[in-house]
Enzyme design. Sequence first.
Site, PDB file in Angstrom:
ATOM      1  CG  ASP A 118     -50.490  17.469  -0.699  1.00  0.00           C
ATOM      2  OD1 ASP A 118     -50.366  17.508  -1.945  1.00  0.00           O
ATOM      3  OD2 ASP A 118     -51.250  18.237  -0.083  1.00  0.00           O
TER       4      ASP A 118
ATOM      5  CG  ASN B 298     -50.706  26.137   1.082  1.00  0.00           C
ATOM      6  OD1 ASN B 298     -49.833  26.754   0.496  1.00  0.00           O
ATOM      7  ND2 ASN B 298     -51.399  25.165   0.497  1.00  0.00           N
TER       8      ASN B 298
ATOM      9  N   GLY C  60     -50.254  17.043  -6.969  1.00  0.00           N
ATOM     10  CA  GLY C  60     -49.680  17.468  -5.695  1.00  0.00           C
ATOM     11  C   GLY C  60     -48.910  16.349  -5.015  1.00  0.00           C
TER      12      GLY C  60
ATOM     13  CE1 TYR D  66     -52.666  16.590 -11.919  1.00  0.00           C
ATOM     14  CE2 TYR D  66     -54.019  14.629 -11.647  1.00  0.00           C
ATOM     15  CZ  TYR D  66     -53.677  15.914 -11.266  1.00  0.00           C
ATOM     16  OH  TYR D  66     -54.340  16.523 -10.235  1.00  0.00           O
TER      17      TYR D  66
ATOM     18  CB  VAL E  36     -46.162  17.374   5.662  1.00  0.00           C
ATOM     19  CG1 VAL E  36     -47.060  17.754   4.488  1.00  0.00           C
ATOM     20  CG2 VAL E  36     -45.988  15.865   5.747  1.00  0.00           C
ATOM     21  CG  LEU E  37     -41.959  22.281   4.978  1.00  0.00           C
ATOM     22  CD1 LEU E  37     -41.547  20.848   5.280  1.00  0.00           C
ATOM     23  CD2 LEU E  37     -40.792  22.997   4.306  1.00  0.00           C
TER      24      LEU E  37
ATOM     25  CB  VAL F 186     -44.457  22.977   9.407  1.00  0.00           C
ATOM     26  CG1 VAL F 186     -43.340  21.937   9.337  1.00  0.00           C
ATOM     27  CG2 VAL F 186     -44.208  24.095   8.405  1.00  0.00           C
TER      28      VAL F 186
END
EC number: 2.7.1.33
Length: 254
Positions: free
Chosen positions: A95, A25, A93, A89, A22-23, A28
Site C-alpha cells: 500500500d 486490516n 508495504g 526495500y 485494497v484488503l 476492505v
Amino acid sequence: MSFEEGADLNASHCCREWLAAVLGNTHVRWGWFVEETLVKVERFPAHQPLSWPQQTELWLAPVGSAPLPPASPWVHQLELSQVPLRDPYPGLGLDRALALWAAGIHYGWPCLVIDAGTALTLTGADSEGSLVGGAILPGLGLQAQALADHTALLPKVQWDPQDPLPPRWANDTVAAIRSGILHTLLAGLREFIADWRRRFPQGPLLLTGGDGKWLHPHLGPLDPELRWDPHLVLRGIAGCRQLHRTARHSPSAE
C-alpha cells in the site's frame, strides 16, 4: 454484502468496467473503474463476508489480514515487484508503494505521502522516483485502543473527523487522551514535514487514509502544497493495471 448493492453498477465483460480492491486490516475498500476513471468507492469491515463480483476483472492489493476472494482467471493479485517505484526495500508495504507511486505520477516528483490509516506511515521519493525512506507509527485509533487495552481505568476514545482540535491542557480524562494523542501526533508530523522540506524544498505532499481528512485542516496551513487524496492506493492499482495492459499489447509481447 456485495459491491453491486452499494454501487448499483453491473459487471461488464468488455474490460471497460473493472474493480480494484485494497484488503486492509480493518477495512476492505472497493473502487469501481470505467477504464481509468474511478466512479465509485465502497468500504466494508475487513472480516465481513463479501459477495465478490463474478466474471468481472478484479485487481487486488492485499495489505492486511482481510481474506482473499476465490482464485479465478478474472482475479489479479498485485505484488511489490509489479509497482514501478525505484529502489524499494524488501518488505516495503504494498500500500505504501502504490500510494507513493500514484502520488508521483499524478502530482509530480519528489513527493511525500502521509497515509493515516490503522498504522500511520510517511513515505517519500526523490525527483527520480526513487524511494528515500519513511516512518511507521500507530494511527490515531490504534493509539487510543492501546490505552484502553493496557490500562485498567482509561476509556477508549472515539474519533470523529468533524471534531475540533481539543485544548492542549485538558480538564477531563477523555479530553486529556485526545489532547495527548492529537497534539503529539501533529507535532511529530510537523517535524517530519519540516525535515522533508529541508531536503526537498519543492514538490507535493499528499495525505491519504481514513484519518487524513481530519489531519488535513490541521497540517494544511503548514505547507501550501499539502493535498488530501483519499484514493491514492486505488489510483496506484489502476496505474499498475494500465502498465500491464500496455505491456501485454505491445509489439514486443506478441
